[in-house]
Design a protein around this motif. Structure first.
Motif, PDB file in Angstrom:
ATOM      1  N   ARG A 114       0.825  -1.215   0.000  1.00 13.76           N
ATOM      2  CA  ARG A 114       0.000   0.000   0.000  1.00 13.76           C
ATOM      3  C   ARG A 114       0.853   1.256   0.000  1.00 13.76           C
ATOM      4  O   ARG A 114       0.331   2.353  -0.103  1.00 13.76           O
ATOM      5  CB  ARG A 114      -0.935  -0.011   1.202  1.00 13.76           C
ATOM      6  CG  ARG A 114      -1.944  -1.130   1.120  1.00 13.76           C
ATOM      7  CD  ARG A 114      -2.821  -1.173   2.360  1.00 13.76           C
ATOM      8  NE  ARG A 114      -3.900  -2.099   2.139  1.00 13.76           N
ATOM      9  CZ  ARG A 114      -5.020  -1.820   1.484  1.00 13.76           C
ATOM     10  NH1 ARG A 114      -5.215  -0.635   0.979  1.00 13.76           N
ATOM     11  NH2 ARG A 114      -5.945  -2.738   1.320  1.00 13.76           N
ATOM     12  N   GLY A 115       2.168   1.081   0.163  1.00 10.65           N
ATOM     13  CA  GLY A 115       3.099   2.210   0.158  1.00 10.65           C
ATOM     14  C   GLY A 115       3.923   2.243   1.427  1.00 10.65           C
ATOM     15  O   GLY A 115       3.359   2.306   2.522  1.00 10.65           O
ATOM     16  N   VAL A 116       5.223   2.185   1.266  1.00 14.31           N
ATOM     17  CA  VAL A 116       6.114   2.160   2.430  1.00 14.31           C
ATOM     18  C   VAL A 116       5.910   3.391   3.309  1.00 14.31           C
ATOM     19  O   VAL A 116       6.009   3.306   4.532  1.00 14.31           O
ATOM     20  CB  VAL A 116       7.591   1.997   2.002  1.00 14.31           C
ATOM     21  CG1 VAL A 116       8.095   3.232   1.275  1.00 14.31           C
ATOM     22  CG2 VAL A 116       8.470   1.662   3.185  1.00 14.31           C
ATOM     23  N   ASP A 117       5.580   4.514   2.704  1.00 14.84           N
ATOM     24  CA  ASP A 117       5.372   5.749   3.456  1.00 14.84           C
ATOM     25  C   ASP A 117       4.092   5.718   4.287  1.00 14.84           C
ATOM     26  O   ASP A 117       3.928   6.527   5.207  1.00 14.84           O
ATOM     27  CB  ASP A 117       5.350   6.950   2.513  1.00 14.84           C
ATOM     28  CG  ASP A 117       4.277   6.828   1.456  1.00 14.84           C
ATOM     29  OD1 ASP A 117       4.153   5.737   0.853  1.00 14.84           O
ATOM     30  OD2 ASP A 117       3.565   7.818   1.208  1.00 14.84           O
ATOM     31  N   LYS A 118       3.190   4.790   4.003  1.00 15.45           N
ATOM     32  CA  LYS A 118       1.923   4.710   4.728  1.00 15.45           C
ATOM     33  C   LYS A 118       1.982   3.753   5.918  1.00 15.45           C
ATOM     34  O   LYS A 118       1.123   3.805   6.784  1.00 15.45           O
ATOM     35  CB  LYS A 118       0.810   4.259   3.783  1.00 15.45           C
ATOM     36  CG  LYS A 118       0.524   5.258   2.696  1.00 15.45           C
ATOM     37  CD  LYS A 118      -0.559   4.756   1.776  1.00 15.45           C
ATOM     38  CE  LYS A 118      -0.788   5.748   0.654  1.00 15.45           C
ATOM     39  NZ  LYS A 118      -1.786   5.257  -0.287  1.00 15.45           N
ATOM     40  N   LEU A 119       2.974   2.881   5.961  1.00 13.52           N
ATOM     41  CA  LEU A 119       3.033   1.856   6.999  1.00 13.52           C
ATOM     42  C   LEU A 119       3.386   2.458   8.351  1.00 13.52           C
ATOM     43  O   LEU A 119       4.359   3.187   8.476  1.00 13.52           O
ATOM     44  CB  LEU A 119       4.065   0.783   6.637  1.00 13.52           C
ATOM     45  CG  LEU A 119       4.079  -0.399   7.595  1.00 13.52           C
ATOM     46  CD1 LEU A 119       4.163  -1.683   6.819  1.00 13.52           C
ATOM     47  CD2 LEU A 119       5.194  -0.291   8.595  1.00 13.52           C
ATOM     48  N   ARG A 120       2.578   2.131   9.333  1.00  9.18           N
ATOM     49  CA  ARG A 120       2.847   2.473  10.734  1.00  9.18           C
ATOM     50  C   ARG A 120       2.595   1.204  11.537  1.00  9.18           C
ATOM     51  O   ARG A 120       1.508   0.640  11.479  1.00  9.18           O
ATOM     52  CB  ARG A 120       1.933   3.590  11.240  1.00  9.18           C
ATOM     53  CG  ARG A 120       2.069   4.905  10.503  1.00  9.18           C
ATOM     54  CD  ARG A 120       3.441   5.532  10.713  1.00  9.18           C
ATOM     55  NE  ARG A 120       3.603   6.783  10.004  1.00  9.18           N
ATOM     56  CZ  ARG A 120       4.087   6.897   8.772  1.00  9.18           C
ATOM     57  NH1 ARG A 120       4.435   5.826   8.083  1.00  9.18           N
ATOM     58  NH2 ARG A 120       4.228   8.074   8.203  1.00  9.18           N
ATOM     59  N   PHE A 121       3.586   0.785  12.282  1.00 12.18           N
ATOM     60  CA  PHE A 121       3.488  -0.447  13.066  1.00 12.18           C
ATOM     61  C   PHE A 121       3.311  -0.067  14.528  1.00 12.18           C
ATOM     62  O   PHE A 121       4.196   0.547  15.127  1.00 12.18           O
ATOM     63  CB  PHE A 121       4.746  -1.293  12.869  1.00 12.18           C
ATOM     64  CG  PHE A 121       4.768  -2.580  13.644  1.00 12.18           C
ATOM     65  CD1 PHE A 121       3.760  -3.510  13.512  1.00 12.18           C
ATOM     66  CD2 PHE A 121       5.824  -2.861  14.486  1.00 12.18           C
ATOM     67  CE1 PHE A 121       3.786  -4.707  14.214  1.00 12.18           C
ATOM     68  CE2 PHE A 121       5.870  -4.064  15.186  1.00 12.18           C
ATOM     69  CZ  PHE A 121       4.850  -4.984  15.057  1.00 12.18           C
ATOM     70  N   ILE A 122       2.160  -0.404  15.084  1.00  8.44           N
ATOM     71  CA  ILE A 122       1.878  -0.183  16.498  1.00  8.44           C
ATOM     72  C   ILE A 122       1.971  -1.542  17.177  1.00  8.44           C
ATOM     73  O   ILE A 122       1.266  -2.480  16.812  1.00  8.44           O
ATOM     74  CB  ILE A 122       0.492   0.460  16.697  1.00  8.44           C
ATOM     75  CG1 ILE A 122       0.466   1.835  16.032  1.00  8.44           C
ATOM     76  CG2 ILE A 122       0.148   0.546  18.178  1.00  8.44           C
ATOM     77  CD1 ILE A 122      -0.890   2.497  16.016  1.00  8.44           C
ATOM     78  N   CYS A 123       2.863  -1.618  18.151  1.00  9.23           N
ATOM     79  CA  CYS A 123       3.205  -2.905  18.745  1.00  9.23           C
ATOM     80  C   CYS A 123       3.044  -2.864  20.257  1.00  9.23           C
ATOM     81  O   CYS A 123       3.686  -2.053  20.928  1.00  9.23           O
ATOM     82  CB  CYS A 123       4.655  -3.220  18.369  1.00  9.23           C
ATOM     83  SG  CYS A 123       5.271  -4.734  19.068  1.00  9.23           S
ATOM     84  N   LEU A 124       2.204  -3.722  20.804  1.00  6.70           N
ATOM     85  CA  LEU A 124       2.052  -3.917  22.243  1.00  6.70           C
ATOM     86  C   LEU A 124       2.888  -5.137  22.593  1.00  6.70           C
ATOM     87  O   LEU A 124       2.577  -6.254  22.163  1.00  6.70           O
ATOM     88  CB  LEU A 124       0.570  -4.144  22.581  1.00  6.70           C
ATOM     89  CG  LEU A 124       0.244  -4.374  24.046  1.00  6.70           C
ATOM     90  CD1 LEU A 124       0.409  -3.077  24.841  1.00  6.70           C
ATOM     91  CD2 LEU A 124      -1.182  -4.900  24.189  1.00  6.70           C
ATOM     92  N   TRP A 125       3.976  -4.938  23.371  1.00  8.26           N
ATOM     93  CA  TRP A 125       4.950  -6.020  23.558  1.00  8.26           C
ATOM     94  C   TRP A 125       5.792  -5.756  24.788  1.00  8.26           C
ATOM     95  O   TRP A 125       6.069  -4.602  25.125  1.00  8.26           O
ATOM     96  CB  TRP A 125       5.804  -6.077  22.299  1.00  8.26           C
ATOM     97  CG  TRP A 125       6.885  -7.081  22.221  1.00  8.26           C
ATOM     98  CD1 TRP A 125       6.826  -8.394  22.564  1.00  8.26           C
ATOM     99  CD2 TRP A 125       8.206  -6.864  21.716  1.00  8.26           C
ATOM    100  NE1 TRP A 125       8.021  -9.003  22.300  1.00  8.26           N
ATOM    101  CE2 TRP A 125       8.880  -8.083  21.783  1.00  8.26           C
ATOM    102  CE3 TRP A 125       8.872  -5.744  21.216  1.00  8.26           C
ATOM    103  CZ2 TRP A 125      10.204  -8.227  21.368  1.00  8.26           C
ATOM    104  CZ3 TRP A 125      10.173  -5.890  20.797  1.00  8.26           C
ATOM    105  CH2 TRP A 125      10.826  -7.117  20.881  1.00  8.26           C
ATOM    106  N   ASP A 126       6.254  -6.830  25.414  1.00 12.53           N
ATOM    107  CA  ASP A 126       7.095  -6.699  26.607  1.00 12.53           C
ATOM    108  C   ASP A 126       8.588  -6.650  26.302  1.00 12.53           C
ATOM    109  O   ASP A 126       9.405  -6.559  27.216  1.00 12.53           O
ATOM    110  CB  ASP A 126       6.803  -7.825  27.594  1.00 12.53           C
ATOM    111  CG  ASP A 126       7.188  -9.206  27.090  1.00 12.53           C
ATOM    112  OD1 ASP A 126       7.747  -9.322  25.970  1.00 12.53           O
ATOM    113  OD2 ASP A 126       6.921 -10.181  27.815  1.00 12.53           O
ATOM    114  N   GLY A 127       8.968  -6.708  25.036  1.00 12.51           N
ATOM    115  CA  GLY A 127      10.375  -6.623  24.662  1.00 12.51           C
ATOM    116  C   GLY A 127      11.137  -7.921  24.753  1.00 12.51           C
ATOM    117  O   GLY A 127      12.306  -7.989  24.377  1.00 12.51           O
ATOM    118  N   ALA A 128      10.498  -8.969  25.223  1.00  6.98           N
ATOM    119  CA  ALA A 128      11.175 -10.262  25.362  1.00  6.98           C
ATOM    120  C   ALA A 128      11.319 -10.919  23.992  1.00  6.98           C
ATOM    121  O   ALA A 128      10.446 -10.790  23.141  1.00  6.98           O
ATOM    122  CB  ALA A 128      10.399 -11.175  26.305  1.00  6.98           C
ATOM    123  N   GLY A 129      12.414 -11.604  23.793  1.00 10.06           N
ATOM    124  CA  GLY A 129      12.664 -12.248  22.514  1.00 10.06           C
ATOM    125  C   GLY A 129      12.310 -13.712  22.494  1.00 10.06           C
ATOM    126  O   GLY A 129      12.523 -14.383  21.501  1.00 10.06           O
TER     127      GLY A 129
END
Length: 166
Positions: A114-129
């Motif tokens: 859809r366009g690299v300029d349109k991408l926004r990633f909202i991430c709910l995460w504890d940072g654990a890998g």
């Protein structure tokens, strides 16, 4: 967590002209999708397997699984488009490929289309890998590599502030 997701959507001025892609798993996925629908956004569920299997593995298997199942169906009933299953869309899973990792990439590439300029990633995460192949850490790395447009809601900070973490 739901309030933090709402604030993140407000920060990117998400609204009815925007499109959200998400698997729909219990927790952050469903909270995000619910917030998007509340803003009039079009939401598309892209899932690594057929919906009944996805619900059993990624919704019901969580804490409070039956409540998440109810929320999943309530959300799905409000969507314009039905959930899409990766095997139906992309074909069978290749040998030695993790379904969730492939689904992360499907989500990412669908957004990038859809366009690299349109991408926004909202991430709910504890940072654990330690969430394994196809987990949140994987998708976070992939998005950062390609766009850098990441809004990370750190659940450890939510917990430290005394609020719920899911």
């Amino acid at each position: 967590a739901a309030e933090a997701i709402g604030r993140a959507l407000d920060e990117v001025e998400a609204g009815a002209d925007d499109f959200a892609l998400v698997q729909g798993a219990a927790g952050g996925d469903l909270l995000f999708a619910e917030a998007c629908v509340a803003r009039g956004m079009r939401v598309q569920l892209l899932q690594p397997c057929a919906e009944p299997e996805f619900i059993e593995r990624s919704v019901v298997a969580s804490d409070d699984g039956e409540d998440w199942r109810r929320r999943y169906y309530a959300l799905r009933d409000r969507l314009v488009d039905p959930p899409r299953a990766m095997p139906d869309e992309l074909g069978p899973l290749p040998p030695r490929v993790d379904a969730y990792e492939r689904c992360n990439l499907w989500l990412l590439y669908s957004a990038l289309a859809r366009g690299v300029d349109k991408l926004r990633f909202i991430c709910l995460w504890d940072g654990a890998g330690g969430d394994g192949p196809g987990g949140t850490a994987h998708l976070m790395r992939e998005v950062q590599r390609r766009t850098g447009h990441v809004q990370w809601i750190d659940t450890r900070r939510l917990a430290a502030a005394g609020g719920p973490t899911s």
